[in-house]
Design a protein around this motif. Structure first.
Motif, PDB file in Angstrom:
ATOM      1  N   HIS A 154       0.936  -1.178   0.019  1.00  0.00           N
ATOM      2  CA  HIS A 154      -0.121  -0.143  -0.197  1.00  0.00           C
ATOM      3  C   HIS A 154       0.998   1.190   0.047  1.00  0.00           C
ATOM      4  N   PRO A 155       1.473   1.637  -1.044  1.00  0.00           N
ATOM      5  CA  PRO A 155       2.263   2.668  -1.258  1.00  0.00           C
ATOM      6  C   PRO A 155       1.666   4.059  -0.708  1.00  0.00           C
ATOM      7  N   LEU A 156       2.514   5.067  -0.252  1.00  0.00           N
ATOM      8  CA  LEU A 156       1.873   6.430   0.080  1.00  0.00           C
ATOM      9  C   LEU A 156       2.183   7.378  -1.089  1.00  0.00           C
ATOM     10  N   SER A 157       3.100   6.701  -1.984  1.00  0.00           N
ATOM     11  CA  SER A 157       3.522   7.735  -3.276  1.00  0.00           C
ATOM     12  C   SER A 157       3.701   6.984  -4.570  1.00  0.00           C
ATOM     13  N   LYS A 158       3.865   7.614  -5.698  1.00  0.00           N
ATOM     14  CA  LYS A 158       4.074   6.786  -6.919  1.00  0.00           C
ATOM     15  C   LYS A 158       5.463   6.819  -7.226  1.00  0.00           C
ATOM     16  N   CYS A 242      -6.083  12.480   2.497  1.00  0.00           N
ATOM     17  CA  CYS A 242      -5.506  12.466   1.033  1.00  0.00           C
ATOM     18  C   CYS A 242      -5.213  13.270   0.380  1.00  0.00           C
ATOM     19  N   GLN A 243      -5.498  14.720   0.726  1.00  0.00           N
ATOM     20  CA  GLN A 243      -5.052  15.820   0.344  1.00  0.00           C
ATOM     21  C   GLN A 243      -3.556  15.914   0.546  1.00  0.00           C
ATOM     22  N   ILE A 244      -3.147  15.779   1.718  1.00  0.00           N
ATOM     23  CA  ILE A 244      -1.836  15.967   2.214  1.00  0.00           C
ATOM     24  C   ILE A 244      -0.951  14.751   1.452  1.00  0.00           C
ATOM     25  N   LEU A 245      -1.272  13.436   1.499  1.00  0.00           N
ATOM     26  CA  LEU A 245      -0.656  12.331   0.678  1.00  0.00           C
ATOM     27  C   LEU A 245      -1.507  12.184  -0.468  1.00  0.00           C
TER      28      LEU A 245
END
Length: 345
Positions: A154-158, A242-245
């Motif tokens: 479950h990655p937090l970034s691409k 979700c707007q922050i990450l």
């Protein structure tokens, strides 16, 4: 709470519960399919079988009991002893270099900081909390985890994760930047940071997990999410994170929050005594690692403000004492008491 411990916990051992697979732990919380002999009612374990004995509860659940020592302070002692031993071998005095530049009060000048148990300093508190998380990762016992907290799943970034991401421990400054970014964007308070650490250690104890390089970000994010909703009056919604990450979805946040609560057995209560214990242990951790709190000389304006606060507290204490006084008199106070003559009709 909710566990049966069958082995003893020695004072020298790390405060943890008996080893068990985290997936089995979560499965036990989600299912209750056992039935009784008559196949009519679901099996309900007796409360005496589910409660942990007091002597083991103090060792196993520091986030529930004020008398139990915090896990992060225990895990940091190894590094603190090594630093002191290194300083002694190098013929440096037992006083660490950071303490040589420490400010001390004198007869003419009094140094105080703005960090109190009721109003902690935000920047200093985040530094201490992230240092506690750093020691949790560095001195972990193993790499027990759950898929919901695995950043590879479950990655937090691409951005692709490095090949050695799950094997290299993050530095303290990396953890600090991540937590500081969340607190700044969500405008969270310093008290929320302390509650975050309480929930984190409660999760590691209840679910028998380890915080490691592959899951620390999502565990910390889940603890911050829960602490902000419990502590702050105006909680940050999941969609706000979700707007922050940018790359995380609301569905992922909701599922992580649900499993986090289930692993905590929905125990989100933080007693005042436990909160105070974590605050003072964080200050002890800062002192052991030469993290100085901002000290400023006491000026006239600050002294008048402290005097006004003290006078206000003293007046409230007097009012409470007056309200709690008994209106009855003892036999010693009957001398000189005037009695009203009875009126006979």
């Amino acid at each position: 709470m909710g566990n049966t411990v069958t082995c003893c916990v020695s004072p020298e051992s790390s405060p943890k519960l008996p080893s068990r697979q985290p997936a089995e732990r979560l499965e036990e919380l989600e299912t209750s399919t056992e039935v009784s002999d008559d196949n009519t009612l679901p099996y309900l374990q007796h409360i005496s079988d589910r409660e942990v004995p007091d002597e083991l509860a103090f060792e196993s659940n520091p986030s529930d009991h004020a008398r139990a020592s915090t896990i992060f302070l225990y895990k940091s002692q190894t590094d603190v002893r090594d630093k002191r031993k290194s300083n002694h071998i190098n013929h440096i005095s037992h006083v660490s270099p950071g303490q040589l530049s420490k400010k001390y009060s004198s007869c003419s000048t009094i140094f105080i900081d703005d960090n109190t148990v009721s109003q902690p300093n935000l920047k200093s508190t985040i530094k201490c909390v992230t240092l506690a998380i750093y020691y949790h990762i560095k001195n972990r016992d193993s790499d027990r985890s759950l898929d919901i907290f695995d950043e590879e799943l479950h990655p937090l970034s691409k951005e692709p994760l490095p090949g050695d991401y799950s094997r290299v421990d993050p530095e303290h400054k990396v953890i600090y930047r991540f937590v500081r970014m969340l607190f700044s964007a969500a405008q969270l308070t310093a008290e929320c940071a302390i509650v975050t650490l309480v929930y984190l250690e409660r999760l590691l104890t209840y679910a028998e997990l380890d915080i490691c390089p592959c899951n620390w970000k999502r565990i910390v994010l889940g603890a911050i999410l829960l602490a902000s909703k419990v502590w702050d009056d105006q909680a940050v919604w999941n969609v706000d994170y979700c707007q922050i990450l940018k790359e995380i979805t609301v569905e992922d946040m909701n599922e992580m929050e649900r499993q986090f609560l289930e692993l905590l057995q929905f125990n989100i209560n933080v007693p005042a005594s436990v909160y105070a214990k974590y605050y003072f242990d964080l200050r002890q951790l800062a002192d052991d690692n030469n993290l100085s709190f901002p000290l400023e000389p006491l000026d006239n304006q600050r002294a008048k403000k402290l005097e006004a606060i003290s006078r206000l507290c003293e007046d409230k204490y007097k009012d409470l004492c007056k309200a709690s006084m008994r209106r009855s008199c003892s036999a010693d106070n009957l001398i000189g008491v005037r009695h009203t003559n009875a009126v006979l009709s």
